[in-house]
Design an enzyme around this catalytic site. Sequence first.
Site, PDB file in Angstrom:
ATOM      1  N   GLY A   1       0.825  -1.200   0.000  1.00  0.00           N
ATOM      2  CA  GLY A   1       0.000   0.000   0.000  1.00  0.00           C
ATOM      3  C   GLY A   1       0.858   1.248   0.000  1.00  0.00           C
ATOM      4  O   GLY A   1       2.052   1.192   0.320  1.00  0.00           O
TER       5      GLY A   1
ATOM      6  N   CYS B   1       5.275  -6.286   1.666  1.00  0.00           N
ATOM      7  CA  CYS B   1       5.695  -4.884   1.721  1.00  0.00           C
ATOM      8  C   CYS B   1       5.026  -4.156   2.902  1.00  0.00           C
ATOM      9  O   CYS B   1       5.403  -4.387   4.040  1.00  0.00           O
ATOM     10  CB  CYS B   1       5.406  -4.199   0.385  1.00  0.00           C
ATOM     11  SG  CYS B   1       6.295  -2.633   0.176  1.00  0.00           S
ATOM     12  N   TYR B   2       4.025  -3.310   2.636  1.00  0.00           N
ATOM     13  CA  TYR B   2       3.327  -2.635   3.736  1.00  0.00           C
ATOM     14  C   TYR B   2       2.759  -3.668   4.712  1.00  0.00           C
ATOM     15  O   TYR B   2       2.730  -3.451   5.932  1.00  0.00           O
ATOM     16  CB  TYR B   2       2.204  -1.758   3.177  1.00  0.00           C
ATOM     17  CG  TYR B   2       1.382  -1.037   4.227  1.00  0.00           C
ATOM     18  CD1 TYR B   2       1.870   0.109   4.855  1.00  0.00           C
ATOM     19  CD2 TYR B   2       0.126  -1.512   4.594  1.00  0.00           C
ATOM     20  CE1 TYR B   2       1.118   0.769   5.825  1.00  0.00           C
ATOM     21  CE2 TYR B   2      -0.633  -0.862   5.554  1.00  0.00           C
ATOM     22  CZ  TYR B   2      -0.130   0.282   6.158  1.00  0.00           C
ATOM     23  OH  TYR B   2      -0.880   0.924   7.125  1.00  0.00           O
TER      24      TYR B   2
ATOM     25  N   HIS C   1       7.760  -7.501  -3.846  1.00  0.00           N
ATOM     26  CA  HIS C   1       6.454  -7.816  -4.447  1.00  0.00           C
ATOM     27  C   HIS C   1       6.566  -9.064  -5.329  1.00  0.00           C
ATOM     28  O   HIS C   1       7.040  -8.985  -6.471  1.00  0.00           O
ATOM     29  CB  HIS C   1       5.966  -6.637  -5.291  1.00  0.00           C
ATOM     30  CG  HIS C   1       5.501  -5.474  -4.484  1.00  0.00           C
ATOM     31  ND1 HIS C   1       4.216  -5.362  -3.996  1.00  0.00           N
ATOM     32  CD2 HIS C   1       6.167  -4.364  -4.056  1.00  0.00           C
ATOM     33  CE1 HIS C   1       4.103  -4.236  -3.319  1.00  0.00           C
ATOM     34  NE2 HIS C   1       5.266  -3.614  -3.328  1.00  0.00           N
TER      35      HIS C   1
ATOM     36  N   GLU D   1       4.190 -10.670  -6.724  1.00  0.00           N
ATOM     37  CA  GLU D   1       3.106 -10.735  -7.702  1.00  0.00           C
ATOM     38  C   GLU D   1       3.441 -10.104  -9.044  1.00  0.00           C
ATOM     39  O   GLU D   1       2.795 -10.395 -10.059  1.00  0.00           O
ATOM     40  CB  GLU D   1       1.831 -10.088  -7.136  1.00  0.00           C
ATOM     41  CG  GLU D   1       1.882  -8.581  -6.955  1.00  0.00           C
ATOM     42  CD  GLU D   1       2.474  -8.129  -5.629  1.00  0.00           C
ATOM     43  OE1 GLU D   1       2.249  -6.976  -5.234  1.00  0.00           O
ATOM     44  OE2 GLU D   1       3.175  -8.948  -4.982  1.00  0.00           O
TER      45      GLU D   1
ATOM     46  N   ASP E   1     -17.343 -10.183 -22.463  1.00  0.00           N
ATOM     47  CA  ASP E   1     -18.026 -10.313 -21.170  1.00  0.00           C
ATOM     48  C   ASP E   1     -19.506 -10.646 -21.323  1.00  0.00           C
ATOM     49  O   ASP E   1     -20.001 -11.607 -20.727  1.00  0.00           O
ATOM     50  CB  ASP E   1     -17.855  -9.025 -20.355  1.00  0.00           C
ATOM     51  CG  ASP E   1     -16.401  -8.615 -20.221  1.00  0.00           C
ATOM     52  OD1 ASP E   1     -15.529  -9.494 -20.392  1.00  0.00           O
ATOM     53  OD2 ASP E   1     -16.128  -7.438 -19.952  1.00  0.00           O
TER      54      ASP E   1
ATOM     55  N   LYS F   1     -10.539 -11.156 -16.501  1.00  0.00           N
ATOM     56  CA  LYS F   1     -10.761 -11.277 -17.938  1.00  0.00           C
ATOM     57  C   LYS F   1     -10.254 -12.602 -18.508  1.00  0.00           C
ATOM     58  O   LYS F   1     -10.944 -13.244 -19.307  1.00  0.00           O
ATOM     59  CB  LYS F   1     -10.049 -10.119 -18.655  1.00  0.00           C
ATOM     60  CG  LYS F   1     -10.475  -9.933 -20.101  1.00  0.00           C
ATOM     61  CD  LYS F   1     -11.831  -9.249 -20.144  1.00  0.00           C
ATOM     62  CE  LYS F   1     -12.220  -8.833 -21.529  1.00  0.00           C
ATOM     63  NZ  LYS F   1     -13.409  -7.966 -21.525  1.00  0.00           N
TER      64      LYS F   1
END
Length: 512
Positions: free
Chosen positions: A54, A81-82, A168, A170, A226, A368
């Site tokens: 964050g 992290c945060y 991070h 990710e 979608d 998606k």
Amino acid sequence: MAQTIAVLDFGSQYTQVIARRIRECEVYSKIYHYTTSAEELKKDGVVGVILSGGPSSVFAKDAPMPDKAVFELGVPVLGICYGLQLMGKMLGGKVAKSKEREFGHGTLSITKPGRLFRKLPRKLRVWNSHGDKVTELPPGFAPIGTTDNSPFAVIEDRKRDFYGIQFHPEVFHTERGVDVIRNYLLNVCGAAQDWTTKDYIDHAVEEIRKTVGKSRVILGLSGGVDSSVAAALIHKAIGKQLTCVFVDNGLLRKGEREAVEKLYGDHFHIDLRVVDASKLFLRRLKGVEEPEQKRKIIGNTFVNVFEKSLKTIGHAKFLAQGTLYPDVIESVAIGNNPAALIKSHHNVGGLPERMKLKLLEPLRELFKDEVRAVGAELGLPREVVWRQPFPGPGLGVRVLGEITKAKLDVLKEADAILMEEMKTTEWYWKVWQSFCVFLPVKSVGVIGDERNYSWVIAVRVVESIDAMTADWTRLPYDLLQRISNRITNEVRDVSRVVLDISSKPPATIEWE
């Protein structure tokens, strides 16, 4: 329903990416506001909790803090992290501001692999983004990884299965980051890999039937990925109880209406009603230049047209929409900043009470790429499943400034040429999005021996995984030249073609 890994959102731009990486490992993840109580997480069957990064500092007066009972749930917790700094502060350690902010690539040295770094190299190239660091470990924790600026870049409490990492995992910039996440999910949480496309479809069909019963469902079909997947999924569940309404708002690509009629009416035999409301949309948009106002007018007009269509269809109880998980998150501005409102989505909420229709959103848990997988499993053709994203307001947000039929006609012709060239060369299927934008400026050109003072078209082609970040695509020069030559030669009133080479961030993918 599959087991859940909770991702508590503290405002990181990468929160959705964390959730996606988890699902790539075939484990179900869900994003929660950071204030979500431990009791609510327990009710959802959470088997692991991830505290996201964050933008805040734990020293800030209004720093977002989770329910402390989250650490008493008896499930593994991973702070990123945060999230690591929160664990350090809340569990009895000490955190201090770093003399040097660590941002960008760094080298992580693993001193003790444990379960989190099982079968991974002892040195990894990782992505950092932090200004604070843990200086004294909470009771029960031990360091297992370091970077140049932090002796406690990775910490663990094996007894409670608490882990903190300063980098991070990710993001793609981190080497073997997905493997770190997978180790947390499988080796630490013991999560079952039960989030598969087939399992999701079976579950969704069952839920749709249970929710709808014998009622009729109306769905606004746009022809995009979608709404198409939503239509196919609902049709699989309830068949003739579904009626699809395709609204021609005048903001469609060239030939789009005809393609939708052929595919859904003729091929899938779905009850499809086509409403030509193009004049109504353009009349209401006359003189409007502000992007958000355009979006709202288009969304409200869409709802109005739906109301009228109900009279010809008969009584319906549900309005189905192809709302995706990112739509839900982006359209909810949550306090103290976490996910700020990025733009309005006319397909999320906003229905007038007088319609007395309940929302049916079978895709609202999916990203998606997951929607595409569902579409392929349901038998939708490649042209639909892998169609590039197209905004709900259509070309309304690709004509900058006031929208007129003349400008739309120019844009449609230019865009059709771009699409044809991209598909002919197979580049269409390799990129995230490719489209033209009508710029409300005129430029001098030459046609034959005469000066030509006409409009400018911008070409936008980007690569992305999930639209959270994007980079402009380096198309071959000969392809770019052919696209430019064809547009300026074949489309009247276009004198110049420019290429948008902006990345996201700082730019967005769409221009409005």
